[in-house]
Design a protein around this motif. Structure first.
Motif, PDB file in Angstrom:
ATOM      1  N   GLU A  12      73.144  40.041  43.779  1.00  0.00           N
ATOM      2  CA  GLU A  12      72.412  40.788  44.792  1.00  0.00           C
ATOM      3  C   GLU A  12      73.435  41.631  45.548  1.00  0.00           C
ATOM      4  N   PHE A  13      73.934  42.623  44.855  1.00  0.00           N
ATOM      5  CA  PHE A  13      74.936  43.503  45.450  1.00  0.00           C
ATOM      6  C   PHE A  13      74.678  44.914  44.957  1.00  0.00           C
ATOM      7  N   ARG A  14      74.468  45.830  45.898  1.00  0.00           N
ATOM      8  CA  ARG A  14      74.273  47.234  45.557  1.00  0.00           C
ATOM      9  C   ARG A  14      74.852  48.082  46.670  1.00  0.00           C
ATOM     10  N   THR A  15      75.251  49.279  46.309  1.00  0.00           N
ATOM     11  CA  THR A  15      75.645  50.238  47.329  1.00  0.00           C
ATOM     12  C   THR A  15      74.567  51.309  47.420  1.00  0.00           C
ATOM     13  N   ASN A  16      74.540  51.992  48.545  1.00  0.00           N
ATOM     14  CA  ASN A  16      73.474  52.963  48.777  1.00  0.00           C
ATOM     15  C   ASN A  16      73.918  54.381  48.421  1.00  0.00           C
ATOM     16  N   ASN A  17      73.134  55.340  48.852  1.00  0.00           N
ATOM     17  CA  ASN A  17      73.381  56.739  48.496  1.00  0.00           C
ATOM     18  C   ASN A  17      74.622  57.325  49.161  1.00  0.00           C
ATOM     19  N   VAL A  18      75.211  56.607  50.134  1.00  0.00           N
ATOM     20  CA  VAL A  18      76.449  57.081  50.758  1.00  0.00           C
ATOM     21  C   VAL A  18      77.615  56.127  50.491  1.00  0.00           C
TER      22      VAL A  18
END
Length: 433
Positions: free
Chosen positions: A160-166
């Motif tokens: 459960e690890f994601r980075t966003n659009n920035v």
């Protein structure tokens, strides 16, 4: 590598079942992102220009309007005028008088480079690029620049690890900032980014708590801009990235990485001959760990030059932009109330993660206490807001810590509550309908 040795060990639990593959909001175009960085680059001094190049691992060549030649360590004989004449520049949206171009890949004098960017502003002209990366390595890593910048819209398979659009571990960010939003940007290292899920990080918990009070008059957003392993000099260099998020308030909580990844190695690799000889004795290390630290005057001097010099630059830059800043000190476990087993555990994780047999939890305690005292005096003289987290955590059981600085979920929530109370007490939220 991935797994327990990864910086997100405490920041992303394994996913059971089907993974989410939604992409979300598109990233800010590289042309716009790099333009903001370039504008910042022209404002900083020569030492920080070199630091900028080193931190982002980029080849950078520039000339100010008053100069005829490019600063060119790459190739003094390279024909930059000819190169610039071949490039097709375009106006950057929202930036009057600025022209730039960007190529994900570019053939530069017969050599393939990546992230090629060039800009013309009223300050001067600039070219930067990165050496060609190994594609397989680049695709398997979450890092754009290790311990400095995450890739945007990255998913860590199985976690459960994601980075966003920035490029931060949080929900996607809408830019320009919508009307009726009061936006807080939480800057720091893994102690800011940490949490089993995105919703269980302190910035996300703080967002929920603040909206319970202010949600009827405006919407509060708290963006988790924590990057594991980042140090204060790199936070300074990334300042234009944080400001691109259009914050109304900034919370800065960092110092652990400077102590453990800069100061510890600096001091322990330069031990005097006698201390180096004595360090062969496990008995001396066990009973007299503080012996291996430098004198207090050296500790204070190095903290001032390595840590507070950049805190000063960051706070001054934000003040010029009229953006309020909250600092926090560094919480740590109360070693005085630990039993033998707890002390043994914290000693084990300290040596495992932060430098081997010479590094001791009592060293860390002394340095954090020194930093916190230094920070209290410095913030008072600079008239800056400071949240004393350590005061609260010294009253808590050490069991809320995973190690000397990282927290379990209960400790993360406590941090959010302490900062929420401070923001409300100091009336730092200004909502406009």
């Amino acid at each position: 590598s991935l797994g327990e040795n990864a910086p997100w060990f405490y920041s992303g639990k394994k996913i059971e079942g089907k993974e989410e593959n939604s992409v979300g909001i598109s990233p800010i175009p590289p042309l716009v992102w790099n333009t903001e960085r370039a504008k910042f680059f022209f404002q900083i001094d020569d030492d920080d220009k070199r630091l900028f190049s080193e931190c982002f691992n980029m080849k950078i060549y520039f000339r100010l309007v008053s100069e005829e030649k490019f600063h060119s360590p790459y190739n003094e004989d390279f024909d930059f005028e000819s190169l610039l004449s071949q490039l097709k520049f375009e106006s950057v949206e929202g930036e009057d008088g600025i022209e730039a171009c960007y190529f994900p890949e570019y053939n530069l004098d017969g050599k393939l480079v990546s992230n090629f960017f060039s800009i013309r502003t009223s300050d001067g002209e600039l070219i930067w690029f990165k050496e060609r990366k190994d594609i397989e390595e680049a695709n398997s890593s979450p890092w754009e620049v290790p311990y400095m910048e995450y890739k945007k819209n990255y998913r860590l398979p199985g976690y459960e690890f994601r980075t966003n659009n920035v490029g931060f571990r949080d929900k996607d960010v809408v830019i320009p900032k919508p009307d009726g939003v009061f936006r807080i940007v939480a800057i720091g290292g893994s102690t800011t980014e940490e949490g089993p899920t995105t919703d269980e990080t302190y910035p996300n918990i703080l967002e929920v708590l603040l909206n319970e009070k202010y949600g009827d008059i405006c919407r509060i957003e708290v963006i988790n801009a924590g990057i594991p392993g980042i140090t204060l000099n790199k936070i300074w260099i990334r300042l234009p990235d944080y400001l691109m998020l259009q914050p109304d308030l900034v919370i800065l909580s960092e110092g652990v990485n400077d102590i453990t990844h800069i100061l510890f190695p600096l001091w322990l690799s330069n031990l005097p001959h006698l201390k180096r000889f004595v360090s062969m004795s496990d008995l001396v290390i066990s009973f007299f760990p503080l012996y291996f630290l430098p004198p207090d005057e050296v500790i204070n001097k190095d903290m001032d030059e390595i840590m507070f010099a950049y805190l000063h630059k960051i706070s001054n830059y934000l003040a010029k932009k009229s953006i309020p800043l909250i600092l926090t000190d560094l919480p740590y476990p109360n070693f005085d109330i630990m039993d033998f087993g707890e002390r043994a555990y914290f000693q084990y994780v300290t040596r495992k993660w932060w430098g081997g047999r010479l590094v001791d939890y009592r060293m860390y305690k002394k340095l954090v206490e020194t930093y916190n005292e230094f920070l209290r005096d410095w913030s008072r003289k600079q008239n800056l807001q400071l949240v004393s987290l350590s005061e609260f955590y010294q009253k808590q059981s050490p069991s809320i810590f995973n190690d000397l600085c990282h927290l379990k979920v209960g400790g993360i929530r406590l941090k959010a509550e302490i900062i929420r109370d401070f923001i409300e007490r100091e009336n730092l939220v200004s909502c406009r309908r």
